[in-house]
Design an enzyme around this catalytic site. Structure first.
Site, PDB file in Angstrom:
ATOM      1  N   SER A 238       5.264  -7.127  52.203  1.00  0.00           N
ATOM      2  CA  SER A 238       5.819  -7.215  50.831  1.00  0.00           C
ATOM      3  C   SER A 238       4.931  -8.063  49.938  1.00  0.00           C
ATOM      4  O   SER A 238       3.788  -8.431  50.482  1.00  0.00           O
ATOM      5  CB  SER A 238       6.981  -8.209  51.293  1.00  0.00           C
ATOM      6  OG  SER A 238       6.664  -9.525  51.640  1.00  0.00           O
ATOM      7  N   LYS A 239       5.653  -8.397  48.944  1.00  0.00           N
ATOM      8  CA  LYS A 239       4.752  -8.932  47.711  1.00  0.00           C
ATOM      9  C   LYS A 239       3.990 -10.398  48.145  1.00  0.00           C
ATOM     10  O   LYS A 239       3.135 -10.914  47.744  1.00  0.00           O
ATOM     11  CB  LYS A 239       5.686  -9.172  46.605  1.00  0.00           C
ATOM     12  CG  LYS A 239       5.905  -7.938  45.880  1.00  0.00           C
ATOM     13  CD  LYS A 239       6.779  -8.131  44.584  1.00  0.00           C
ATOM     14  CE  LYS A 239       7.103  -6.678  43.847  1.00  0.00           C
ATOM     15  NZ  LYS A 239       7.781  -6.916  42.653  1.00  0.00           N
ATOM     16  N   ARG A 240       4.959 -11.123  49.279  1.00  0.00           N
ATOM     17  CA  ARG A 240       4.346 -12.331  49.517  1.00  0.00           C
ATOM     18  C   ARG A 240       3.199 -12.200  50.443  1.00  0.00           C
ATOM     19  O   ARG A 240       2.339 -13.237  50.444  1.00  0.00           O
ATOM     20  CB  ARG A 240       5.437 -13.082  50.458  1.00  0.00           C
ATOM     21  CG  ARG A 240       5.641 -12.498  51.805  1.00  0.00           C
ATOM     22  CD  ARG A 240       6.611 -13.627  52.519  1.00  0.00           C
ATOM     23  NE  ARG A 240       7.030 -12.867  53.927  1.00  0.00           N
ATOM     24  CZ  ARG A 240       7.801 -12.023  54.034  1.00  0.00           C
ATOM     25  NH1 ARG A 240       8.241 -11.653  53.210  1.00  0.00           N
ATOM     26  NH2 ARG A 240       7.708 -11.622  55.487  1.00  0.00           N
ATOM     27  N   GLY A 242       0.631 -10.496  49.234  1.00  0.00           N
ATOM     28  CA  GLY A 242      -0.233  -9.997  48.157  1.00  0.00           C
ATOM     29  C   GLY A 242       0.245  -8.515  47.503  1.00  0.00           C
ATOM     30  O   GLY A 242       1.166  -8.226  47.477  1.00  0.00           O
TER      31      GLY A 242
END
Length: 459
Positions: A238-240, A242
């Protein structure tokens, strides 16, 4: 043997995710290796969330990755009549039925079932009422209430579901739109898709879809469910962790060959080989070599691969790829040959195109800002004396070879190592202590720029 037909079917509700790109790659590689067809289908029936901008972004990402598709992209939103005809057929044949249960009623009954220890599936209240269309009604599939549904997955092996665990899934929503499971079966059946390669988050959809194929008397495709891509903490990427979209990696300066190589290798293997061209992957790809375990996304390995492909990129191509990153910093483009020389000095020193631009930036700055820690260390009174003497020896006709001779002469005259002269000079010319080779820099900057930068430091 019928022609192999695979498909990639993204929803244009966001940018192409890195996991979706790997699914597209696997489908593309199988089709190309077996001389089959690769279909691109845009699943845009969610009118509220689907946008033309996201559709364009997905097509751009596919093109950037060099994943060409056969024929024009197919849009589900153009096929609504086909889905409704299939639903009408299933209702007429008694394989589907209208359900008049209100959402609030369904929610209440599900909660009561769960409180009693049951599973929150539809209780079949409208199943045998022979109801017709009505405002707010949905159409449900009349699934079998006993028996088992299974298939031999090309990656996971045999998978079997008890039909009693399956819901009478909704085929047509209250708003008159077909649901995913209905639309995807109609599309895959009418397009002659032979192999469905997708993420293993779709495993639970597969038995329901198989039952729909059977109800529609359509031949079953082969299924292959690819494990998810996880972050370093073993949770879903996920975005966490990167960047997750393909075009975000493009913007950061990754090459499509590196992304394609990395994603394909993330879950598929061919011996111990790590580096594959798209041509090699096309010749070698086999679903039997796709692992059953989830792949862990490793940015360091991607950076290593990208650095490899940067080094293999011809100079004339590389300068065209790097220049937009320098242009975005506001610099004026030099002559092509000079730019090529500049890029060649940093090619071995960067992992991304953006990093190459950052490392080449000092060439374009009027006076590069000095690293303060390095300034305190290297701009000592003795070193400044050396730089002053060097300045007095400079003239416009100096070659890089002349420059080297002068530096060696100064070091010998002052009884110091060559580094005592070159390190403060490197800092004066680049603002940094780590840079390309000093004499490469001197050759590109030329005496006039060198003198200007020395004057600024000595001032």
């Amino acid at each position: 043997m019928p022609q192999v037909v695979t498909r990639f079917a993204p929803s244009p509700t966001g940018h192409l995710h890195i996991g979706g790109a790997r699914t597209a790659l696997f489908n593309w590689l199988l089709a190309r290796r077996l001389n089959g067809r690769f279909v691109l289908r845009i699943e845009d029936t969610d009118a509220l969330r689907s946008t033309k901008e996201f559709t364009a972004a997905i097509l751009a990402a596919m093109t950037w990755l060099k994943l060409d598709w056969d024929g024009e992209p197919i849009y589900q939103s153009h096929r609504l009549n086909l889905y409704r005809e299939a639903i009408d057929r299933l209702v007429i044949e008694g394989r589907a039925y209208y359900c008049h249960c209100r959402p609030e009623e369904l929610d209440k009954r599900r909660k009561a079932t769960m409180a009693a220890g049951g599973k929150p599936k539809y209780d079949g209240r409208c199943r045998d009422k022979n109801l017709g269309p009505a405002p707010g009604a949905v159409v449900r599939f009349k699934g079998p209430e006993s028996g088992k549904t299974g298939w031999t997955d090309l990656i996971k092996g045999p998978i079997i579901f008890d039909n009693r665990e399956l819901d009478d899934l909704v085929l047509l929503r209250q708003d008159g739109q077909p649901t995913y499971n209905l639309a995807v079966v109609i599309d895959d059946a009418t397009m002659g898709i032979t192999h469905i390669i997708r993420g293993d988050d779709h495993v639970n959809n597969t038995p329901r879809q198989i039952l729909l194929y059977q109800a529609l008397d359509a031949p079953l495709p082969l299924f292959a469910h690819v494990p998810m891509i996880l972050g370093a903490d073993k949770t879903r990427l996920s975005k966490r962790h990167g960047a997750t979209s393909v075009m975000a990696y493009k913007e950061m300066g990754y090459l499509p060959a590196a992304i394609a190589n990395y994603l394909t290798r993330l879950g598929w293997s061919h011996g111990d080989q790590e580096i594959f061209s798209l041509k090699e992957m096309t010749e070698l790809f086999d679903l039997a070599q796709v692992g059953r375990a989830a792949g862990v996304f490793n940015p360091e390995k991607l950076n290593w691969l990208n650095a490899y492909y940067i080094k293999k990129t011809p100079p004339e191509t590389l300068e065209k790829l790097v220049w937009p990153y320098l242009e975005a910093r506001g610099y004026i483009r030099p002559e092509t040959e000079e730019l090529k020389k500049i890029i060649l000095t940093v090619r071995e020193r960067g992992k991304t195109l953006a990093e190459l631009a950052e490392k080449a930036e000092f060439y374009f700055q009027d006076l590069p800002p000095l690293d303060q820690t390095a300034q305190a260390k290297f701009m000592t009174p003795d070193n400044l004396t050396l730089l002053r003497e060097l300045r007095e020896l400079l003239h416009n006709s100096l070659t890089a070879e002349d420059f080297e001779n002068i530096l060696r002469h100064l070091a010998k005259e002052h009884g110091v190592k060559l580094g005592a002269v070159t390190q403060p000079l490197r800092l004066a010319l680049t603002g940094r202590t780590a840079s390309p080779g000093l004499f490469e820099i001197i050759d590109i900057l030329g005496p006039e720029k060198i003198l200007r930068r020395l004057n600024a430091v000595l001032k």
